[in-house]
Scaffold this motif. Structure first.
Motif, PDB file in Angstrom:
ATOM      1  N   THR A  26       0.866  -1.176   0.000  1.00  0.00           N
ATOM      2  CA  THR A  26       0.000   0.000   0.000  1.00  0.00           C
ATOM      3  C   THR A  26       0.900   1.223   0.000  1.00  0.00           C
ATOM      4  OG1 THR A  26      -1.705   1.210   1.225  1.00  0.00           O
ATOM      5  CG2 THR A  26      -0.179  -0.091   2.544  1.00  0.00           C
ATOM      6  N   ALA A  41       1.043   5.480   0.294  1.00  0.00           N
ATOM      7  CA  ALA A  41       0.308   6.663   0.734  1.00  0.00           C
ATOM      8  C   ALA A  41       0.199   7.682  -0.397  1.00  0.00           C
ATOM      9  CB  ALA A  41       1.013   7.288   1.937  1.00  0.00           C
ATOM     10  N   THR A  86       0.469   6.181  10.961  1.00  0.00           N
ATOM     11  CA  THR A  86      -0.106   6.315   9.623  1.00  0.00           C
ATOM     12  C   THR A  86      -1.097   5.187   9.320  1.00  0.00           C
ATOM     13  OG1 THR A  86       1.606   4.988   8.522  1.00  0.00           O
ATOM     14  CG2 THR A  86       2.042   7.355   8.812  1.00  0.00           C
ATOM     15  N   ILE A 142      -2.574  -1.826   7.741  1.00  0.00           N
ATOM     16  CA  ILE A 142      -3.299  -2.056   6.483  1.00  0.00           C
ATOM     17  C   ILE A 142      -2.710  -3.268   5.761  1.00  0.00           C
ATOM     18  CG2 ILE A 142      -3.679  -1.124   4.161  1.00  0.00           C
ATOM     19  CD1 ILE A 142      -3.941   1.657   5.520  1.00  0.00           C
ATOM     20  N   GLU A 177      -6.956   9.519  11.981  1.00  0.00           N
ATOM     21  CA  GLU A 177      -6.865   9.286  10.537  1.00  0.00           C
ATOM     22  C   GLU A 177      -6.534   7.829  10.232  1.00  0.00           C
ATOM     23  OE1 GLU A 177      -6.124  13.434  11.648  1.00  0.00           O
ATOM     24  OE2 GLU A 177      -5.095  11.577  12.213  1.00  0.00           O
ATOM     25  N   GLU A 230      -9.538   5.454  10.787  1.00  0.00           N
ATOM     26  CA  GLU A 230     -10.527   5.450   9.703  1.00  0.00           C
ATOM     27  C   GLU A 230     -10.036   4.644   8.506  1.00  0.00           C
ATOM     28  OE1 GLU A 230     -13.693   6.450   9.988  1.00  0.00           O
ATOM     29  OE2 GLU A 230     -12.981   6.626  12.060  1.00  0.00           O
ATOM     30  N   LYS A 231      -8.736   4.645   8.268  1.00  0.00           N
ATOM     31  CA  LYS A 231      -8.180   3.883   7.140  1.00  0.00           C
ATOM     32  C   LYS A 231      -8.311   2.378   7.350  1.00  0.00           C
ATOM     33  CE  LYS A 231      -4.680   7.332   5.895  1.00  0.00           C
ATOM     34  NZ  LYS A 231      -3.226   7.619   5.914  1.00  0.00           N
TER      35      LYS A 231
END
Length: 206
Positions: A76, A78, A132, A137, A161, A164-165
């Motif tokens: 992933t 950013a 982050t 993730i 933040e 929520e990801k």
């Protein structure tokens, strides 16, 4: 404020008490979350292992994650990666380096056995905090590909933040604290030493 990682793990265990008796598989993201994962698995009477992912580091800013990668090579990235100087060539090379590091870490951590299969199980992926959210993730994506019955993300603290990801990637997200003034994971622990490879190996062998 948490006293240390064990204190955080005990508080998480209270919130995750519904899974006690279901023999959950607790997967920690090395290295920081390993002592937490071991404690959490013991309190929930589950199994313990690691899920291996690595940050992709920003150029000249090794503490800043521009993404993360798992053992399969899935990554992933950013949206701000280009803004901090990570062009496609840099990202490709960083992926290669971190995949080599993952291979070395797997050989070090699990030389005599294969990782525990999460298929059909309640799986709790734990980290000591999310800044982050990149490594979580990648970890959730990696575990989801192996078909757990239920996938839970558990962290003591997170930036709003990051929280929520990760929400869309898990069946349940348990976070004890998501302050608006979040700056770094370590600011929420009184005692937050670095976890070394030797400690990880000892916990896995135990």
């Amino acid at each position: 404020m948490f006293q240390n990682r064990e204190d955080a793990a005990r508080q998480l265990a209270t919130r995750l008490g519904a899974y006690r008796g279901q023999k959950p598989l607790v997967l920690a993201i090395p290295r920081g979350a390993v002592p937490m994962g071991k404690t959490l698995a013991g309190l929930l009477k589950g199994d313990f292992d690691v899920v291996l992912v690595r940050k992709l580091h920003a150029p000249y800013q090794p503490e800043l994650a521009i993404g993360a990668i798992d053992e399969s090579g899935w990554s992933t990235i950013a949206p701000y990666a280009a803004e901090v100087g990570a062009d496609p060539h840099y990202i490709a090379e960083e992926k290669r380096q971190q995949l080599r590091a993952l291979d070395a870490r797997r050989a070090m951590y699990s030389p005599l056995r294969t990782p525990i299969d999460p298929a059909g199980r309640v799986v709790i992926v734990v980290d000591d905090g999310l800044a982050t959210g990149a490594t979580m993730i990648a970890a959730l994506h990696s575990v989801r590909q192996r078909h757990p019955a239920r996938l839970v993300c558990a962290v003591p603290v997170s930036s709003p933040e990051a929280l929520e990801k990760v929400r869309p990637l898990a069946d349940e997200v348990v976070c004890l604290h998501a302050p608006e003034d979040f700056q770094a994971v370590g600011q929420f622990y009184l005692h937050f030493p670095q976890v070394e490879d030797d400690e990880v190996i000892e916990q896995l062998r135990a």
